[in-house]
Write a protein that holds these residues in place. Structure first.
Motif, PDB file in Angstrom:
ATOM      1  N   GLY A  67       0.703  -0.678   0.132  1.00 22.94           N
ATOM      2  CA  GLY A  67       0.047   0.419   0.428  1.00 22.94           C
ATOM      3  C   GLY A  67       0.453   1.440   0.112  1.00 22.94           C
ATOM      4  N   VAL A  68       0.258   2.233  -0.196  1.00 25.04           N
ATOM      5  CA  VAL A  68       1.052   3.684  -0.504  1.00 25.04           C
ATOM      6  C   VAL A  68      -0.332   5.060  -0.348  1.00 25.04           C
ATOM      7  N   VAL A  69       0.426   5.917   0.109  1.00 23.08           N
ATOM      8  CA  VAL A  69      -1.072   6.942   1.199  1.00 23.08           C
ATOM      9  C   VAL A  69       0.134   7.879   0.105  1.00 23.08           C
ATOM     10  N   VAL A  70      -1.370   8.225  -1.164  1.00 22.51           N
ATOM     11  CA  VAL A  70      -0.245  10.441  -1.577  1.00 22.51           C
ATOM     12  C   VAL A  70      -0.974  11.283  -0.390  1.00 22.51           C
ATOM     13  N   PRO A  71      -0.345  12.014  -0.526  1.00 21.39           N
ATOM     14  CA  PRO A  71      -0.790  13.456  -0.113  1.00 21.39           C
ATOM     15  C   PRO A  71      -1.605  14.178  -0.478  1.00 21.39           C
ATOM     16  N   ASP A  72      -1.842  14.951  -0.330  1.00 18.01           N
ATOM     17  CA  ASP A  72      -2.592  16.218  -0.799  1.00 18.01           C
ATOM     18  C   ASP A  72      -3.707  15.747  -1.623  1.00 18.01           C
ATOM     19  N   ALA A  73      -4.046  15.025  -1.639  1.00 21.72           N
ATOM     20  CA  ALA A  73      -5.309  13.483  -2.400  1.00 21.72           C
ATOM     21  C   ALA A  73      -6.620  13.843  -1.698  1.00 21.72           C
ATOM     22  N   GLY A  74      -7.817  13.777  -2.923  1.00 22.73           N
ATOM     23  CA  GLY A  74      -8.906  12.842  -2.177  1.00 22.73           C
ATOM     24  C   GLY A  74      -9.626  12.011  -3.361  1.00 22.73           C
ATOM     25  N   HIS A  75     -10.832  12.121  -3.416  1.00 19.16           N
ATOM     26  CA  HIS A  75     -11.486  10.656  -3.838  1.00 19.16           C
ATOM     27  C   HIS A  75     -10.510  10.896  -5.529  1.00 19.16           C
ATOM     28  N   PHE A  76      -9.878  11.516  -5.787  1.00 18.56           N
ATOM     29  CA  PHE A  76      -9.717  11.544  -8.254  1.00 18.56           C
ATOM     30  C   PHE A  76      -8.163  11.235  -7.628  1.00 18.56           C
ATOM     31  N   VAL A  77      -7.540  10.478  -6.763  1.00 18.08           N
ATOM     32  CA  VAL A  77      -5.967  10.672  -6.289  1.00 18.08           C
ATOM     33  C   VAL A  77      -5.977  10.698  -7.938  1.00 18.08           C
ATOM     34  N   PRO A  78      -6.061  10.119  -8.898  1.00 23.14           N
ATOM     35  CA  PRO A  78      -4.691   9.628 -10.416  1.00 23.14           C
ATOM     36  C   PRO A  78      -4.718  11.084 -10.535  1.00 23.14           C
ATOM     37  N   ASP A  79      -6.025  11.852 -10.723  1.00 24.83           N
ATOM     38  CA  ASP A  79      -6.250  13.118 -11.470  1.00 24.83           C
ATOM     39  C   ASP A  79      -5.766  14.194 -10.444  1.00 24.83           C
ATOM     40  N   GLU A  80      -5.084  14.453  -9.253  1.00 23.70           N
ATOM     41  CA  GLU A  80      -5.153  15.211  -8.321  1.00 23.70           C
ATOM     42  C   GLU A  80      -3.562  15.485  -8.045  1.00 23.70           C
ATOM     43  N   GLN A  81      -2.713  13.713  -8.082  1.00 28.81           N
ATOM     44  CA  GLN A  81      -1.265  14.331  -7.500  1.00 28.81           C
ATOM     45  C   GLN A  81      -0.798  13.614  -8.461  1.00 28.81           C
ATOM     46  N   PRO A  82       0.759  13.727  -9.388  1.00 26.42           N
ATOM     47  CA  PRO A  82       1.265  12.650 -10.504  1.00 26.42           C
ATOM     48  C   PRO A  82       1.833  12.000  -9.239  1.00 26.42           C
ATOM     49  N   ALA A  83       2.030  12.023  -7.635  1.00 25.73           N
ATOM     50  CA  ALA A  83       2.249  11.369  -7.150  1.00 25.73           C
ATOM     51  C   ALA A  83       2.176   9.584  -7.268  1.00 25.73           C
ATOM     52  N   VAL A  84       0.840   8.738  -8.273  1.00 26.30           N
ATOM     53  CA  VAL A  84       0.601   8.118  -7.892  1.00 26.30           C
ATOM     54  C   VAL A  84       1.410   7.363  -9.224  1.00 26.30           C
ATOM     55  N   ALA A  85       1.581   8.563 -10.099  1.00 25.40           N
ATOM     56  CA  ALA A  85       2.498   7.867 -11.317  1.00 25.40           C
ATOM     57  C   ALA A  85       3.744   6.956 -10.711  1.00 25.40           C
ATOM     58  N   ALA A  86       4.517   7.394  -9.923  1.00 26.89           N
ATOM     59  CA  ALA A  86       6.143   7.602  -9.424  1.00 26.89           C
ATOM     60  C   ALA A  86       5.621   5.645  -8.528  1.00 26.89           C
ATOM     61  N   ALA A  87       4.627   5.689  -7.842  1.00 30.35           N
ATOM     62  CA  ALA A  87       4.204   5.113  -6.846  1.00 30.35           C
ATOM     63  C   ALA A  87       3.813   3.912  -7.709  1.00 30.35           C
ATOM     64  N   LEU A  88       3.124   3.597  -8.938  1.00 27.42           N
ATOM     65  CA  LEU A  88       2.956   3.139  -9.970  1.00 27.42           C
ATOM     66  C   LEU A  88       4.580   2.557 -10.536  1.00 27.42           C
ATOM     67  N   VAL A  89       5.086   3.119 -11.118  1.00 26.52           N
ATOM     68  CA  VAL A  89       6.388   2.384 -11.204  1.00 26.52           C
ATOM     69  C   VAL A  89       7.327   1.659 -10.363  1.00 26.52           C
ATOM     70  N   ASP A  90       7.454   2.395  -8.439  1.00 25.83           N
ATOM     71  CA  ASP A  90       8.563   2.009  -8.075  1.00 25.83           C
ATOM     72  C   ASP A  90       7.459   0.468  -7.661  1.00 25.83           C
ATOM     73  N   PHE A  91       6.252   0.484  -7.733  1.00 23.70           N
ATOM     74  CA  PHE A  91       6.032  -1.031  -7.369  1.00 23.70           C
ATOM     75  C   PHE A  91       6.117  -2.002  -8.370  1.00 23.70           C
ATOM     76  N   ILE A  92       5.956  -1.393 -10.103  1.00 20.32           N
ATOM     77  CA  ILE A  92       6.492  -2.926 -10.439  1.00 20.32           C
ATOM     78  C   ILE A  92       7.862  -2.530 -11.284  1.00 20.32           C
ATOM     79  N   ALA A  93       8.546  -2.088 -10.116  1.00 14.97           N
ATOM     80  CA  ALA A  93      10.084  -2.244 -10.658  1.00 14.97           C
ATOM     81  C   ALA A  93      10.587  -2.635  -8.808  1.00 14.97           C
ATOM     82  N   ARG A  94       9.565  -2.904  -7.950  1.00 16.49           N
ATOM     83  CA  ARG A  94      10.027  -4.050  -7.325  1.00 16.49           C
ATOM     84  C   ARG A  94       9.185  -5.285  -7.171  1.00 16.49           C
ATOM     85  N   GLY A  95       9.195  -5.542  -8.346  1.00 15.19           N
ATOM     86  CA  GLY A  95       8.518  -6.051  -8.802  1.00 15.19           C
ATOM     87  C   GLY A  95       8.357  -7.896  -7.673  1.00 15.19           C
ATOM     88  N   ASP A  96       8.060  -7.032  -6.202  1.00 12.88           N
ATOM     89  CA  ASP A  96       7.858  -8.278  -5.440  1.00 12.88           C
ATOM     90  C   ASP A  96       6.036  -9.555  -6.422  1.00 12.88           C
TER      91      ASP A  96
END
Length: 82
Positions: free
Chosen positions: A53-82
């Protein structure tokens, strides 16, 4: 309105499928600091075997529309390859 009429039946079907088998692939729960579900990973935990899990700061209901940090969280998650 058919989507909303069918929501309960869809939920029952999802629960029945998950009772038989949980997904084993890695799942990322993305929560927002101002959203209605404070910890999406905990919500997904009963339904999947490998949840992160990850919590994106300063975001509400529409997280990907509100914060570009979602893209970084996805890239990090995919790169970890857990």
């Amino acid at each position: 309105m058919a989507y909303y009429r069918d929501a309960a039946a869809s939920a029952r079907g999802n629960h029945a499928a998950l009772d038989r088998q949980h997904p084993t692939l890695p799942v990322l729960g993305i929560s927002s600091s101002h959203g209605s579900i404070p910890d999406m990973a905990s919500s997904l935990g009963p339904w999947a075997d490998n949840v992160a899990g990850v919590v994106v700061p300063d975001a509400g209901h529409f997280v990907p529309d509100e914060q570009p940090a979602v893209a970084a969280a996805l890239v990090d998650f995919i790169a970890r390859g857990d």
